[in-house]
Structure formats: C-alpha cells, structure tokens
Design a protein around this motif. Structure first.
Motif, short mmCIF file in Angstrom:
data_model
loop_
_atom_site.label_atom_id
_atom_site.label_comp_id
_atom_site.label_asym_id
_atom_site.label_seq_id
_atom_site.Cartn_x
_atom_site.Cartn_y
_atom_site.Cartn_z
N UNK A 72 130.79 24.74 -19.26
CA UNK A 72 130.08 25.92 -18.77
C UNK A 72 131.04 26.91 -18.12
N UNK A 73 132.09 26.43 -17.49
CA UNK A 73 133.08 27.33 -16.90
C UNK A 73 133.74 28.20 -17.96
N UNK A 74 133.78 27.70 -19.19
CA UNK A 74 134.49 28.40 -20.25
C UNK A 74 133.56 29.09 -21.24
N UNK A 75 132.29 29.24 -20.91
CA UNK A 75 131.34 29.86 -21.84
C UNK A 75 131.85 31.21 -22.34
N UNK A 76 132.16 32.13 -21.44
CA UNK A 76 132.55 33.49 -21.84
C UNK A 76 133.89 33.48 -22.58
N UNK A 90 143.91 31.28 -23.02
CA UNK A 90 144.31 29.91 -22.70
C UNK A 90 144.82 29.80 -21.27
N UNK A 91 145.57 30.79 -20.83
CA UNK A 91 146.06 30.77 -19.45
C UNK A 91 144.92 30.87 -18.45
N UNK A 92 143.96 31.73 -18.73
CA UNK A 92 142.81 31.87 -17.85
C UNK A 92 141.95 30.61 -17.87
N UNK A 93 141.80 29.99 -19.03
CA UNK A 93 141.03 28.75 -19.14
C UNK A 93 141.68 27.64 -18.32
#
Length: 418
Positions: free
Chosen positions: A267-271, A342-345
């Motif tokens: 869920x943290x990575x939905x967007x 990828x860095x933000x994820x």
C-alpha cells in the motif's frame, strides 16, 4: 434464532459497502474527503502481489516494485524461536527456566512455530496487519493464520477484539464430516445438501455480543450456515469476555490512525507502482515503434511494403530509396525516472541498497557502511518490538502455563539424573 441472522448479514454488508472517512473534506460541502474501504485495499494488494491490474485485463506489463521489497522488509522484522525462550534469575528459577525451555522447544518443534513466525512477519510486511486464530487440538492451544479476506468486522477499531467478528469458511463435504462428533446437526445438513447437489458450503463463524436474558449483551461464539429460514446452527457457546476469550490475535505494523488495517509495503507503493507501470508500458510501445524498418522514396510509383512485395534477388531501381531513422528519444528520461521511482520506493519502505545486499560505492569506508546498516536496522526497532511483545504475551498467557502444569515428580527425577 432470528437475531443471529440479523447480526451476521449487516456485519458482512457493512464491511463490503461502507466507507470510512479518515479525513474530512474542505469546507461545509465536504469537498474531496479521504474515504477508505478495507476490502478494496485488500483486493488491490492481492492483485498487485500477483502481478495483476485491478481493472484492465490485457497484455500490459506489470512491473512489480513491491514483492522484492517485501522480502527485505520481512527479514528485518522477522522473529526467531530463540527469541522467545524463558529465562530464570536466581538458582531455583534458573533450573525451572531450563526445564521449561525443554518443554517449550518441543512445543515449537511440534507446532512448527518457526514457520508461523516467518509467515507472520511476511504477512505483516505485505498487508500492514495480520491475524492469528487460537484453537484447541487434543487439549493443546494451537494457532493458525486467519485469512484477512474471510474476516468481516468494523474497519475503524484499533484491535480486532474490540468489535463483533464474522469469519466465512468455504468447506467441502469431507470438512463437514470431520465435524460430526463436534458440531450439532451436521449429518442432517449434509444429507439435505446432497439432494441439492452441493459440493461446497459456506459456513459462518460469529464471535461477539448477542442479546441474552433481560436483553443484556452476552459474549458468544456461534457457528452456522445459511441465512433466514435456511439458517442452521452447528455450535453455540457463551464466552467470558473479549479480553479473555477472543480467539483472534492481531499484529500491526505501526500506530493506529483511525483504521484497523495498517499500511504495509504494497500500500505504501500504490502510487509509485502505478507510475512505474505507466512508464514501462509507454517505453515498451515506443521501443516497438523504434524497431520498425521504414523506407522513404521520391518515386511516386513505389507504394506498399517493399519487403513484402520484393522477391529474393530482386533489384529495385530507385536511387532515392532510403531508411528513415527512428529512435526512442524518451529512453534516457525513462531510465532516469525509473531510477527516481526505485530510490523513492526504497525510502518509503526503509529498504536502502545496503539492506538489500547491494554493493556500496568503491570509495565507501567500512565504518560508513556499518553506520548506514545500523541506521537502517534501527529504523525497524519499534516494529520488531511491537511484534515481539505481542507474541511473547501470547506465549506467557496461552502456552507456557499449561506446560508448567504438566510437570510431575517423574520429570524432576528424570532431569536430576540427566
């Protein structure tokens, strides 16, 4: 029995259809509030971890950025059986703790508790919350994971024991026959179902408060099937209280923010997941176009596809025939934005490269690597502590006391001779 039906159906319908307003909208007309439905979130998570879109069903690429990070997130919060052995202080308590460890180790092995711990950490990382269910088997307390999709309850509570719970089961005929000596009316129910040629049965399990005598609420556990006139009750028992008898134990990742389901890795990575999918499919389309072989000619008599019209060895008398160069001009920008995603994820999931086992730059010192690694592990300290404490409380309340009660004189003599 009508009140039981009236309790089951509303809980299921409310869980499916109601939306929880986490944040009020702007102004008196309530523009753009934050609405939340737990089952929608669970459905989306289940689709994403299986590399599927929730709506479209074509050959689009699903570039999963969640599953690899679930693995690394899990290993940083995953407990081990050695973390839960009793320790004694003092000479006598030390011996008692040593003896209890023998019993506990056997229980861990018999119940494959290590696998339960691994699954718990992975489930909590994936969904943000996970539920254990306690049950009795041969007089022993056992646990198994309850599937979140099968649980229906008030999605706004902090802990699952604070609300009425409905769990749905899809059972086969063999599953029901195994309950003949435990539940009431199973054989009659199966024989009736045979006439309807039914092979699978929906069985509901209710745990919560029902009206008792003098309309006083009574905490009960009821198992049945069907609704209305078709409703059958297999099992019914009165419990003491949710604190003592609730069969469900929930584990959560992070603090309570108005919703029972906490925020896991997916869920943290939905967007970011949606943007990554969009970029990958756009780049795939651009790459397909750039791979085309297109020719141009000043001769108006040449039309159609030269490659299809020409035969082997044919000479085309057209000096102006030339290839049109097509390039994927957005490739560099695509690579740059994917790296940013990828860095933000990694930041959002607290899984930097050092946690994932990636090699550090050549100019990075050993102390620098150690500091980064220690900082990454420390970020999970609270998650680990919450998970470990909840498991330890379960062991202290449910598992260790019965093991201690089984001690007898023969055990003491056997240990003394060892």
């Amino acid at each position: 029995e009508e009140f039981k039906q009236n309790m089951i159906v509303p809980i299921i319908d409310d869980s499916k259809n109601s939306y929880l307003q986490l944040v009020e909208g702007k102004g008196g007309i309530n523009i753009n509030p934050i609405l939340y439905n737990q089952r929608e979130i669970l459905r989306k998570i289940n689709f994403y971890i299986n590399n599927r879109y929730t709506e479209r069903n074509d050959d689009a690429i699903f570039w999963n950025i969640s599953n690899p990070r679930i693995t690394h997130f899990t290993k940083l919060i995953s407990p081990d059986t050695k973390d839960f052995y009793p320790v004694g202080l003092g000479q006598h308590n030390f011996l008692q703790a040593w003896a209890l460890r023998k019993k506990v180790r056997k229980w861990f092995d018999d119940e494959q508790f290590y696998k339960t711990l691994n699954d718990t950490a992975e489930g909590e990382s994936t969904y943000g919350s996970l539920v254990w269910k306690k049950y009795k088997k041969n007089g022993k307390t056992c646990i198994k994971e309850a599937k979140l999709d099968n649980l229906y309850f008030d999605q706004s509570v902090e802990w699952i024991k604070d609300t009425d719970i409905v769990e749905l089961h899809n059972l086969s005929v063999n599953d029901l026959w195994s309950k003949v000596d435990v539940w009431d009316g199973v054989e009659t129910f199966i024989n009736k179902a045979k006439k309807q040629k039914t092979n699978r049965f929906e069985v509901w399990e209710f745990t919560g408060f029902l009206d008792g005598e003098d309309n006083r609420p009574v905490y009960k556990h009821v198992i049945g099937s069907g609704y209305g006139n078709e409703q059958v009750i297999f099992w019914e028992e009165e419990l003491v209280s949710p604190e003592k008898d609730c069969p469900y134990i929930d584990f959560h990742l992070g603090r309570y923010r108005g919703r029972w389901l906490r925020t896991g890795v997916v869920e943290r990575l939905f967007e970011l997941q949606e943007r990554a999918n969009q970029l990958v499919n756009q780049n795939a389309a651009a790459t397909e176009i750039s791979s085309l072989l297109l020719l141009k000619s000043n001769n108006a008599d040449i039309t159609g596809n030269v490659l299809e019209q020409a035969v082997n060895g044919q000479i085309i008398g057209d000096e102006s025939l030339a290839q049109i160069g097509i390039q994927n001009v957005g490739l560099a920008q695509f690579i740059q934005e994917m790296n940013m995603i990828n860095q933000q994820a990694d930041k959002v999931c607290l899984t930097p490269e050092i946690v994932q086992g990636e090699s550090s730059p050549s100019n990075t010192t050993f102390r620098g690597i150690a500091v980064v690694n220690a900082g990454a592990v420390t970020a999970f300290k609270n998650y680990r502590q919450d998970l470990f404490e909840k498991i330890a409380n379960f062991l202290l309340e449910e598992i260790f006391p019965p093991l201690v009660k089984k001690w007898n004189r023969d055990n003491v003599i056997e240990m003394a001779e060892d």
